[in-house]
Design a protein around this motif. Structure first.
Motif, PDB file in Angstrom:
ATOM      1  N   ALA A 163     -57.612-101.278  32.510  1.00 21.26           N
ATOM      2  CA  ALA A 163     -57.745-100.579  33.782  1.00 21.26           C
ATOM      3  C   ALA A 163     -59.169-100.691  34.289  1.00 21.26           C
ATOM      4  O   ALA A 163     -60.127-100.525  33.536  1.00 21.26           O
ATOM      5  CB  ALA A 163     -57.370 -99.116  33.610  1.00 21.26           C
ATOM      6  N   ALA A 164     -59.297-100.998  35.556  1.00 21.38           N
ATOM      7  CA  ALA A 164     -60.610-101.121  36.174  1.00 21.38           C
ATOM      8  C   ALA A 164     -60.774 -99.988  37.174  1.00 21.38           C
ATOM      9  O   ALA A 164     -59.800 -99.449  37.668  1.00 21.38           O
ATOM     10  CB  ALA A 164     -60.704-102.459  36.898  1.00 21.38           C
ATOM     11  N   PHE A 186     -62.252-101.876  26.430  1.00 25.74           N
ATOM     12  CA  PHE A 186     -63.078-102.916  27.014  1.00 25.74           C
ATOM     13  C   PHE A 186     -64.493-102.410  27.290  1.00 25.74           C
ATOM     14  O   PHE A 186     -64.672-101.350  27.875  1.00 25.74           O
ATOM     15  CB  PHE A 186     -62.423-103.379  28.308  1.00 25.74           C
ATOM     16  N   SER A 223     -65.860 -98.876  28.331  1.00 24.36           N
ATOM     17  CA  SER A 223     -64.860 -97.938  28.848  1.00 24.36           C
ATOM     18  C   SER A 223     -64.291 -97.134  27.701  1.00 24.36           C
ATOM     19  O   SER A 223     -64.154 -97.610  26.580  1.00 24.36           O
ATOM     20  CB  SER A 223     -63.772 -98.670  29.609  1.00 24.36           C
ATOM     21  N   ASN A 246     -61.544 -94.940  28.248  1.00 16.71           N
ATOM     22  CA  ASN A 246     -60.190 -94.463  28.503  1.00 16.71           C
ATOM     23  C   ASN A 246     -59.360 -95.525  29.201  1.00 16.71           C
ATOM     24  O   ASN A 246     -59.824 -96.192  30.115  1.00 16.71           O
ATOM     25  CB  ASN A 246     -60.237 -93.210  29.393  1.00 16.71           C
ATOM     26  N   LEU A 247     -58.148 -95.677  28.737  1.00 13.66           N
ATOM     27  CA  LEU A 247     -57.203 -96.585  29.381  1.00 13.66           C
ATOM     28  C   LEU A 247     -56.000 -95.750  29.774  1.00 13.66           C
ATOM     29  O   LEU A 247     -55.381 -95.105  28.928  1.00 13.66           O
ATOM     30  CB  LEU A 247     -56.780 -97.679  28.398  1.00 13.66           C
TER      31      LEU A 247
END
Lengths: 1067, 476
Positions: A770-771, A825, A828, A830-831
């Motif tokens: 997620a971006a 990633f 980050s 949290n996804l």
């Protein structure tokens, strides 16, 4: 049969070493107690020596033994018997089947049978009957509670998908479902449920494709749990393999007919229970006393009218003396047209919407050997499943044909074909979708005063959408649905239907080149087409629509396999295999829908669209994977085993310069009981350990960027960038697993256990990470992330009582998995796996378990909840608070079988401890004033819904911002119904269920008619009793779909209890 | 025996047939990998317009913030609960993902297109950039500090937030550059590609200058010098006739209809009603726009509901058939708005022609005409002492604020912005509000989850990620 031949080979050398040096020759015949057939391959050993013999095809044996020796008769699948010679020269005996030891030979990758007591990795085998005792529609649901390490999650919709996860989620966003293999054919088990359906935005659960496997045709199921067990199946087996072996043809002509009739009813503890004090409306007054006020009957006097347009139950208190005009007063077809009715809680609540379902399951299996060269088996099953929701049905017809023929003594040609047709109609709508899911009305926003049977009568009287939810009863134009349809309209008019036709099968040639070398060539095909249609009828709330989805799946596997089996010396056994697997699969699909409504009512075709037909969404996704693999097994004196496998895959979904990856497994086992033969109470004991890696490729089409093509705007063409950014620099991902296990059996196999500890890491995962949406994308494919799963599995079996007349067998399974996201990633932390309606999301956060629910919660001050000045809770302004974890602490199952003579009783208790879910049903239903928790009396004895001025309302237990106890009294009304944060609606999803119950009676031989081999009658039940749960008004297991998105309930269906009668006749 | 070995041949053949290169299996054959620039531009303009026009409770709930509409049944949106349905996240996502990203991609393709003439290329680039400025303006007015310098870069998944005022200055200078790059004698996009002005570049000049007026006025309270010079530069080239109004003309047929038609008509949603706060003054002052704004209730009367509280749906006025029409246009910027800005500019002492009253009257008259009224009705309306500029209540901020709030009906985002900026009309908080008046939307939940370090910085830089936090231009 085959098992026995292999056994003969394995045991052959015992015979060779037999020294004929005894005084006496003892002969006899061994037969099976179950069917009186002679038993070949029984090992007869003179106790305390290595002298022995093996029975021949006719069950006869001959052995030299001394007068006072003891003979030990043993055979896989039968209880070992010791008989003293005591001067006899002829000893005939019958052997009893021993269910526990049936699992002594297991089917492993590529159908290779191996002795379980030297197998160096975890595998748990159960028989087909164990799975299908209570006639499941889907094989996967029959596995629940029976295999340790295997977590089954299933919803209550008929034909719904079943989530099958072995040893926890290994991929952050990819597929975590176990691989299903039937007789060596990988069977696709995907579901076509959209992401929005899975996160509760509405749609249908079309089920998973494993439902096409006929449960009546299963001989055994072996679950290979770890990566070591399955490295030979390639990447897809990283999530474990459910290996299904179908029934084999037996000698003679055998016919088995099975017929079951099954009745289903809802378990009311899993359905809504409304408060019975207040009816429709909102707290603020509409006219007088919360009713609308206008002249209905033309007597120029204003009448009290239910505010039909407000799907809430915050209205006036019930009062039988009050005469009120309900929805039916505005239905000209109703006997109650322009008539008032008393203001009371109705006789028939929404629970009466659910019917008693009558389903049937019939099957026939015919098999036999043709001469001494051929074997044929034909099977047919018709499973007609009806749901408790009216107008719902899933009909399955499954045909299978298996044949083999010995072209030469060392060359066998065989084929297996399975054809299935699944016709679904009226599958249950899911999620927050009142146009398709009636529970979205029953559980979220409803009026408690509606009598569902009156709604039913109104629909059948007119076949029109006579809803309780009139938009505006004051005008003729307002007599149309505001938000909710008549529930019967929804299911009879807005129904879906679907078809899936499927063929899977294989053809193979097996060539035994020499005594030690065997070659297998095999082509397997799995091919299906499905067609789904969905409708929103003209007259419904919402935009009338029709859509169709056509999808086809094709997979072809070409396998070439060489196996070597060689005794290197007296001490060493050598087995090896080498092979090539070429896989080609293609998914194609087309989705098309109308826009802006339907021109002609009841005509469901794309061309009937009011608006311009949007361009269809097409997909064509071919994929190729070429695999090369090899493996070696070395066994020393039948107690030490070392296994090694290696595989190289080349996949088309990876960049061409980085599309090959290797992985391997190393396993060992030590049958230490071999050294403890003096300890008679230890029947067997084995330690095993293994280490394995499995590589994986990328999802199809994740390398190069392409554009989306929205519908043109008038004559202006549109293109758009997709939500996910692709990445042409992806590299293979890797799962690494370690496992140790201990298996022991005691007291002649009457008690035993199998315990495993495992630890897996999946690294360099190929995930659409997620971006920040400020990148212009919601996600981007990258190699990233590390997720760890650690767990223990324990299976216990015991036969506390075993006498000829009475026996008691117990099986216990226990699994505990802990997973943790080690990294994502870059920086980050949290996804987000899914965001749900209701302001909650499902997440993977670094350092946390995979699958945590985040949302708003209370604000706390010194451990006390903070109350605002207005007397309502202070709710956190952030929505990233962890408010739940969907992973259970442990799961388990206990099954018991009691057999008394011809009667047998078995039952399975299925347990899940811990793990949370968020209930939108409780969140919205509470806001709508439906549940008893929204009514009641305060400490002054006054209704909480009464005005504070009248002594009503409540003082929420908490502190004000300055820490002093809250003393502000507030009335609970529709206007502040959302005063509780999302965290309030997170529940512990634990359960204890009586999952299966079966009482069987086998007709004794003397009562069995001539020409019949056996007749069994059984009473079967599934989901009979939820012994314990914490989720109110719902089944804690209920979910929306299989897949990674779990822990969320919206519009959930009640559990169906089924009771049936099953007759099995063998000729 | 030999016969049987023939059987092995097909197996061998099958294997030999499967060894070709497998890379091309992964080729996408159903979606384009190369596209022209214009469809991306058109798509982003449509996405922007759809978002601004929508009344979906998941997308655009600003009509409730400004008390133009209430809801009869569902009260989440009216009580400022935009979190439950993630409106803040959807708004953010629409602007960045559906609008800005396609605009940027379009610009990239234009810049690489060797077949375009330099003048047309410059025109297309300017138009794409103007729409980017228009969109970033919305984001800044919604959230405050936002990702900008590092935004729209898929190689940087977690962009930093930039100071809103700094970004705003940059946007203003980009807009200046765009205006000077526009060349009315050369082509821009074609008539079907340019869904605002059907290819008329000269109108784009008016549009860009009008946007400049809007943006200049936005910073008037914090940087009056910059505001006045920018305003004075742009004023004469901004929209001067209603022919220059920027709007998207929707079509009669789904799926190219105005999104309001989906929500008000097709979905049969029986929830949206007139807000008492707006309809009462319209009735009281005999506003000729009333029938254009709202329908009659069941008894043939105009009645509005209390925002934030359940209402008797049958007894309430609903949004009019005019705005619920499938082909209703959606305005991006128009003469009415520009004339109000001019009136305000004169009050602020900027050197532009006319008087505040003239522009004020002009704005209202144009608004009335646009909503189906006549010149006579406009004149009569303006002659009322409550409306007439000289006699209307309050200072210029109040006079302009109240009338602009009325005129910006069905322009919910602009109405919300101008209410915050002009501080008028001063309406009471909605009933049962779960927070104070929304001076902004909180940052999306997934920014908190994903881009946490940058989020925390931004939240502290703007003075806390709260609904009530005032943005840099909103100092009064």
């Amino acid at each position: 049969m085959q098992k026995k031949i292999i056994l003969l080979i394995i045991l052959g050398f015992f015979q060779i070493s037999t020294i004929i040096a005894q005084e006496r020759t003892i002969t006899g015949q061994v037969t099976s107690a179950a069917d009186g057939m002679t038993l070949p391959g029984v090992n007869v050993l003179v106790k305390g020596t290595n002298i022995g013999a093996v029975t021949g095809m006719d069950g006869n044996y001959s052995v030299q033994a001394s007068e006072n020796a003891t003979l030990v008769f043993s055979s896989l699948g039968f209880a070992t018997i010791e008989v003293g010679v005591a001067g006899q020269t002829v000893i005939n005996l019958t052997m009893e089947e021993d269910l526990e030891s049936l699992s002594e030979v297991v089917v492993t990758a590529f159908g290779i049978q191996r002795k379980k007591n030297i197998l160096p990795y975890a595998a748990q085998q159960i028989s087909g009957d164990d799975v299908n005792q209570t006639k499941v529609g889907n094989v996967a649901s029959g596995l629940s509670g029976k295999i340790s390490g295997l977590q089954i999650t299933q919803g209550n919709a008929i034909g719904g998908s079943v989530n099958v996860v072995i040893r926890g989620a290994k991929s952050l966003t990819g597929n975590n479902q176990a691989l299903f293999v039937v007789d060596g054919v990988p069977v696709d088990n995907s579901n076509t449920n959209s992401t929005s359906q899975q996160r509760g935005a509405g749609g249908y659960d079309y089920g998973n494709a494993a439902a096409d496997i006929d449960p009546n045709n299963i001989e055994s199921i072996n679950v290979l749990k770890g990566a070591a067990a399955s490295a030979l199946y390639g990447s897809r087996a990283a999530n474990g393999v459910v290996m299904i072996t179908t029934k084999k043809a037996k000698k003679g002509l055998n016919i088995s007919v099975n017929s079951a009739l099954i009745i289903g009813n809802i378990d009311k503890s899993t359905f809504v229970e409304y408060q019975k004090d207040y009816g429709a409306g909102r707290s603020s007054p509409y006219g007088r006393d919360g009713f609308l006020l206008f002249d209905v009957n033309g007597d120029s006097e204003d009448d009290l009218v239910v505010p039909t347009f407000a799907p809430r139950s915050w209205g006036p208190r019930y009062d039988p003396n009050l005469l009120v005009y309900h929805w039916d007063a505005f239905d000209s077809s109703s006997p109650n047209y322009l008539q008032p009715k008393p203001w009371v809680y109705p006789k028939n609540g929404p629970e009466t919407f659910y019917e008693t379902s009558v389903s049937s399951n019939h099957s026939i299996l015919i098999d036999g050997l043709v001469g001494d060269k051929g074997a044929v088996k034909f099977g047919y099953t018709r499973n007609d499943e009806r749901g408790t929701v009216p107008n719902s049905r899933v009909l399955k017809n499954i045909f299978s044909l298996t044949a083999s023929y010995k072209l030469l003594s060392n060359l066998t040609l065989g084929a297996m074909g399975n054809y299935s047709q699944i016709d679904g109609k009226g599958r249950y709508g899911t999620g927050y979708d009142s146009g398709r899911n009636v529970n979205s009305t029953f559980r979220h926003f409803n009026q408690t005063n509606v009598d569902i049977q009156e709604q039913k009568d109104a629909y059948f009287r007119t076949r029109r959408n006579i809803t309780w939810n009139w938009a505006d009863p004051t005008t003729p134009e307002g007599i149309r649905p505001a938000f909710s349809n008549n529930a019967y309209w929804t299911i009879y008019e807005n129904y879906q239907d679907d078809k899936r036709n499927r063929v899977f099968g294989n053809i193979y040639l097996n060539y035994k080149v020499t005594e030690w070398l065997e070659l297998l060539g095999r082509i397997s095909v799995d091919n299906y087409n499905e067609f789904q249609q969905e409708r929103v009828a003209v007259g419904s709330s919402g935009i009338p629509a029709y859509s169709r989805f056509d999808r086809s799946y094709n997979e072809t596997n070409y396998d070439l396999l060489a196996t070597v089996k060689k005794e290197l010396s007296e001490d060493f056994d050598f087995n090896a295999l080498a092979g090539i697997n070429i896989r080609r699969n293609t998914i194609t699909s087309v989705f098309s829908s109308t826009s802006g409504g339907l021109i002609v009512p009841n005509l469901y075709s794309i061309s009937n669209s009011v608006g311009t037909v949007p361009a269809p969404i097409e997909n064509y996704q071919p994929k190729a994977v070429d695999g090369y693999f090899g493996g070696v097994t070395l066994t020393y004196r039948d107690f030490l085993t070392l296994d090694g496998t290696i595989r190289r895959d080349i996949s088309s979904t990876l960049p061409s310069d980085n599309n090959a990856y290797n992985y391997y497994a190393l396993s060992g086992s030590w049958l230490f009981s071999h050294h403890l033969e003096d300890l008679e109470w230890i029947s067997s004991g084995k330690i095993r350990a293994n280490y394995a890696t499995v590589g994986n490729d990328a999802p199809w089409g994740s390398l190069k960027d392409v554009y989306d093509k929205p519908n043109p705007f008038g004559s202006g063409l549109l293109f758009s960038l997709p939500d996910t950014k692709n990445n042409s620099d992806l590299k293979p991902e890797m799962t690494e697993s370690r496992e140790i296990g201990l298996e022991m059996a005691f007291f002649k196999n009457r008690l035993g256990f199998d315990a495993s500890y495992y630890h897996t890491n999946t690294v360099d995962q190929i995930i659409p990470v997620a971006a920040s949406l400020a990148t212009g994308y919601s996600s981007k494919f990258v190699n990233a992330g590390d997720i760890e799963n650690k767990g223990i599995e324990l299976s216990l079996f015991g036969s506390p009582v075993r006498t000829p007349d009475f026996s008691w067998n117990v099986n216990v399974n226990f699994s505990r998995n802990r997973n943790k996201v080690l990294s994502l990633f870059e920086n980050s932390t949290n996804l987000r796996l899914a965001s749900f309606q209701g302001g909650v999301s499902l997440n993977a956060s670094v350092g946390r378990p995979y699958g945590e629910i985040q949302g708003a919660t209370y604000e706390y001050l010194n451990g006390e909840r903070v109350v605002k000045e207005n007397g309502l809770w202070q709710v956190s302004s952030t929505t990233s608070n962890i408010i739940g974890n969907i992973n259970p602490d442990w799961i388990g199952g206990v099954s018991n079988t009691f057999r008394y003579k011809d009667l047998s009783l078995s039952f399975l208790i299925d347990v899940r401890k811990g793990g949370d879910l968020f209930s939108l049903d409780m969140y919205y239903g509470s806001a709508a004033g439906l549940y008893p928790r929204t009514v009641g009396l305060n400490e002054l004895g006054n209704p909480v819904r009464d005005a504070v001025a009248d002594g009503g309302g409540i003082i929420l237990p908490g502190v004000t911002a300055d820490g002093s106890p809250n003393d502000k009294r507030v009335t609970i009304t529709s206007n502040n119904s959302f005063y509780e944060p999302q965290s309030e609606f997170v529940y512990d999803a634990s359960y204890v269920k009586l999952r299966e119950l079966s009482l069987s009676y086998s007709l004794p031989e003397k009562l069995t008619p001539k020409y019949f081999k056996a007749i069994d009658l059984s009473l079967i039940g599934r989901n009979l009793w939820i012994i314990h749960k914490n989720v109110p008004y719902a089944d804690p297991e209920e979910n929306l779909s299989s897949g990674n998105i779990q822990g969320y309930q919206s519009g959930s269906y009640p559990t169906t209890r089924t009771i049936g009668l099953n007759v099995n006749i063998k000729i | 025996m030999k016969k049987i070995f023939v059987l092995i041949i097909p197996f061998i053949l099958l294997f030999s047939g499967c060894t070709k290169d497998i890379t091309d299996f992964n080729e996408e054959t159903k979606r384009a990998a190369v596209v022209p620039q214009a469809p991306l531009f058109t798509n982003s303009v449509k996405s922007l317009s759809d978002g601004l026009a929508s009344a979906s409770v998941n997308v655009n709930i600003f009509r409730h913030f400004v008390k133009h509409w209430g809801q009869a049944v569902i009260q989440e949106a009216t009580q400022y609960d935009y979190i439950t349905r993630a409106v803040h996240e959807n708004w953010w996502s629409r602007m960045y993902k559906d609008v800005l990203n396609d605009l940027q991609e379009s610009a990239l393709i234009i810049s690489e297109d060797a077949t375009l003439s330099p003048a047309q290329k410059a025109n297309q680039m300017a138009m794409v950039d103007i729409m980017q400025v228009y969109t970033y303006d919305i984001l800044i007015k919604t959230f405050g500090d936002i990702p900008y310098s590092e935004a729209l870069d898929p190689n940087n998944l977690f962009p930093v937030y930039d100071d809103a005022q700094t970004v705003y200055n940059d946007l203003m200078s980009r807009l200046d550059q765009d205006i000077s790059n526009l060349n009315p004698s050369a082509a821009g996009f074609s008539s079907t590609e340019d869904i605002i002005y059907q290819g008329d570049v000269s109108k784009w000049i008016a549009f860009a200058n009008s946007l400049k007026l809007r943006m200049a006025m936005t910073v008037a309270d914090v940087d009056n010098g910059a505001a006045s010079s920018a305003f004075e530069q742009a004023n004469s080239d901004a929209i001067n006739t209603e022919e220059e109004n920027a709007f998207i003309q929707y079509y009669n047929s789904p799926p190219n209809n105005n999104p309001l038609y989906d929500q008000l008509v097709l979905a049969n949603r029986t929830d949206y009603i007139a807000a008492k706060d707006l309809i009462d003054p319209l009735i009281q002052l005999n506003d000729p726009r009333l029938p254009g704004y709202f329908g009659l209730n069941d008894e043939g009367e105009y009645v509005g509901g209390v925002v934030g509280q359940a209402s008797n749906y049958p007894g309430m006025s609903k949004p009019s058939a005019r705005i619920a029409a499938p082909d209703a246009p959606n305005v991006l910027i128009d003469l009415v708005e520009v004339e109000f800005l001019r009136a305000e500019a004169i009050e602020r002492g900027y050197d532009i022609p006319g008087t505040a009253e003239e522009h004020y009257n002009n704005a209202i008259t144009n608004s009335i005409l646009a909503w189906g009224g006549t010149d006579e009705q406009a004149e009569a309306y303006l002659n009322q002492p409550e409306i007439a500029y000289s006699t209307a209540q309050g200072d210029w901020k109040q006079k302009i604020g109240v009338q602009k709030w009325i005129a910006l009906y069905n322009r919910p985002f602009e109405a919300w912005t101008e209410m915050r900026r002009l501080d008028h009309p001063q309406l009471p908080l909605v009933e049962n509000a779960i927070s104070g008046f929304p001076n902004r939307l909180r940052y999306p939940g997934n920014e908190q989850q994903l881009n946490n370090a940058n989020y925390i910085n931004a939240a502290s830089n703007i003075g806390g990620d709260e609904t009530e936090t005032k943005l840099f231009w909103d100092i009064f």
